[in-house]
Design a protein around this motif. Structure first.
Motif, PDB file in Angstrom:
ATOM      1  N   PHE A  18      -1.740   2.083  68.877  1.00 26.58           N
ATOM      2  CA  PHE A  18      -0.614   1.543  69.584  1.00 26.58           C
ATOM      3  C   PHE A  18       0.363   2.776  69.803  1.00 26.58           C
ATOM      4  O   PHE A  18       1.011   2.677  71.005  1.00 26.58           O
ATOM      5  CB  PHE A  18       0.268   0.594  68.499  1.00 26.58           C
ATOM      6  N   VAL A  21      -1.031   4.066  73.086  1.00 25.38           N
ATOM      7  CA  VAL A  21      -0.442   3.077  74.163  1.00 25.38           C
ATOM      8  C   VAL A  21       0.904   3.087  74.573  1.00 25.38           C
ATOM      9  O   VAL A  21       1.303   3.319  75.749  1.00 25.38           O
ATOM     10  CB  VAL A  21      -0.799   1.561  73.942  1.00 25.38           C
ATOM     11  N   ARG A  25       2.830   4.470  78.044  1.00 25.05           N
ATOM     12  CA  ARG A  25       3.475   3.537  79.096  1.00 25.05           C
ATOM     13  C   ARG A  25       4.784   4.245  79.270  1.00 25.05           C
ATOM     14  O   ARG A  25       5.170   4.148  80.445  1.00 25.05           O
ATOM     15  CB  ARG A  25       3.961   2.308  77.907  1.00 25.05           C
ATOM     16  N   ARG A  32       1.916  -2.560  81.998  1.00 21.85           N
ATOM     17  CA  ARG A  32       0.521  -3.273  81.410  1.00 21.85           C
ATOM     18  C   ARG A  32      -0.352  -2.246  81.310  1.00 21.85           C
ATOM     19  O   ARG A  32      -1.076  -1.973  81.997  1.00 21.85           O
ATOM     20  CB  ARG A  32       0.343  -4.189  82.750  1.00 21.85           C
ATOM     21  N   GLY A  34      -3.101  -1.539  77.392  1.00 23.71           N
ATOM     22  CA  GLY A  34      -3.249  -2.099  76.479  1.00 23.71           C
ATOM     23  C   GLY A  34      -4.769  -1.331  75.972  1.00 23.71           C
ATOM     24  O   GLY A  34      -5.171  -0.087  76.667  1.00 23.71           O
ATOM     25  N   HIS A  35      -5.264  -1.646  74.858  1.00 22.40           N
ATOM     26  CA  HIS A  35      -6.514  -0.714  74.614  1.00 22.40           C
ATOM     27  C   HIS A  35      -7.713  -1.913  74.276  1.00 22.40           C
ATOM     28  O   HIS A  35      -7.444  -2.919  74.138  1.00 22.40           O
ATOM     29  CB  HIS A  35      -6.191   0.214  73.372  1.00 22.40           C
ATOM     30  N   THR A  38      -9.201  -0.942  68.444  1.00 22.25           N
ATOM     31  CA  THR A  38      -8.163  -0.009  67.500  1.00 22.25           C
ATOM     32  C   THR A  38      -8.961   1.253  66.782  1.00 22.25           C
ATOM     33  O   THR A  38     -10.019   0.970  66.279  1.00 22.25           O
ATOM     34  CB  THR A  38      -7.515  -0.921  66.439  1.00 22.25           C
ATOM     35  N   THR A  55      -6.378  -4.904  81.680  1.00 24.67           N
ATOM     36  CA  THR A  55      -6.048  -5.442  80.474  1.00 24.67           C
ATOM     37  C   THR A  55      -6.546  -6.785  80.280  1.00 24.67           C
ATOM     38  O   THR A  55      -6.825  -7.066  79.083  1.00 24.67           O
ATOM     39  CB  THR A  55      -4.372  -5.669  80.396  1.00 24.67           C
ATOM     40  N   SER A  58     -10.022  -6.636  78.095  1.00 23.95           N
ATOM     41  CA  SER A  58     -10.303  -6.459  76.681  1.00 23.95           C
ATOM     42  C   SER A  58     -11.003  -6.982  75.902  1.00 23.95           C
ATOM     43  O   SER A  58     -11.912  -6.546  75.234  1.00 23.95           O
ATOM     44  CB  SER A  58      -8.795  -6.742  75.934  1.00 23.95           C
TER      45      SER A  58
END
Length: 293
Positions: A18, A21, A25, A32, A34-35, A38, A55, A58
């Motif tokens: 996170f 990300v 950003r 927009r 995301g990954h 994790t 995104t 995912s």
């Protein structure tokens, strides 16, 4: 510049997924992002970052098989299944030979129910399990079906083993190493962990996070952006005509021969339009995820 695509980033040990990300950003001034899966702070390796319309990919990219290399330390078991946890028991590993390791690894391949660690991000009653564990509460996350396709010994150097595992989405490598320690009767925990591949995305082709940040600062990063369909080659490809594109974009199914569960659909210009899902009862391809603006 178009900001729809995939970045194959090498995450170093330390930051959470996170946090990576969030950093991108801010640097890209793009909301927009995301990954697709994790990586724990103690793990390094391939982290797929999804920008813009990517995104929406995912769930498809997370379903790709993962490959890891791991250093397993024998002789101790810990609360977290890695070196950050408290040691809960110890045993002498020096009597273990390579044959015993190979036998144990072979028994740990296939599809089975796996118990995630108490120190994990699996949600229990709406909270990550590690929240309960850190507060001293005993909580067992529900087991989940996983599949280990390959579990190999790369190097035998007691008290440490160097292993490689190829597995399905949702597999906890820490749990695999812990289980290996139980099978060997001496305990084991993860000393280091690197994700070397997610489907076709490899660590050799990844860009170190620090280098990506430098290239963003110089506005020279766009060549790193992979197309939307970079990880979808396992799906059937369908070329649509203009009328079919209009139907799919508006949520209507199309009539084509069916072969497989899902297909990637392209417009006349070669651009990815949608992911289609086969409806065997009606004999139709139904739009599941649409990428056309």
């Amino acid at each position: 510049m178009a900001t729809d695509g995939i970045l194959n980033v090498y995450k170093p040990v330390g930051p959470t997924s996170f946090a990576v990300v969030a950093r991108l950003r801010r640097l890209l001034r793009l909301r927009r992002i995301g990954h697709a899966g994790t990586l724990d702070p103690l793990a390094s390796g391939v982290l797929l970052l999804l920008l813009g319309r990517a995104t929406r990919l995912s769930c498809y990219l997370q379903a790709l098989p993962k490959t890891y290399r791991v250093g397993a330390y024998l002789g101790k078991a810990t609360t977290t299944y890695d070196e950050e946890g408290e040691v809960v028991w110890e045993a002498d590993p020096w009597g273990i030979d390579e044959g015993a390791v190979h036998k144990a690894l072979a028994e740990m391949t296939g599809r089975f129910l796996q118990q995630p660690p108490s120190y994990s991000a699996v949600k229990v009653k709406g909270k990550p399990a590690y929240v309960y564990a850190r507060s001293g509460q005993s909580v067992q996350p529900p087991p989940r079906w996983v599949e280990v396709y390959r579990f190999q010994l790369l190097e035998f150097r007691l008290p440490e083993l160097f292993l490689e595992v190829e597995c399905s989405q949702g597999t906890y490598v820490r749990s695999l190493v812990h289980e290996l320690g139980l099978k060997l009767g001496c305990g084991a925990y993860v000393r280091w962990l690197m994700r070397t591949a997610v489907g076709p995305f490899t660590v050799e082709e990844s860009i170190p996070l620090s280098l990506l940040e430098e290239e963003i600062g110089r506005a020279q990063w766009s060549h790193r952006l992979l197309p939307l369909d970079a990880g979808l080659s396992y799906m059937l490809a369908i070329s649509l005509g203009p009328e079919e594109v209009a139907a799919v974009v508006n949520g209507r199914p199309i009539c084509r021969p069916g072969d497989g569960e899902r297909a990637r659909a392209y417009g006349p210009d070669g651009a990815l339009v949608a992911i289609l899902r086969w409806d065997p009862q009606q004999g139709l391809w139904r739009p599941e995820t649409v990428f056309a603006p």
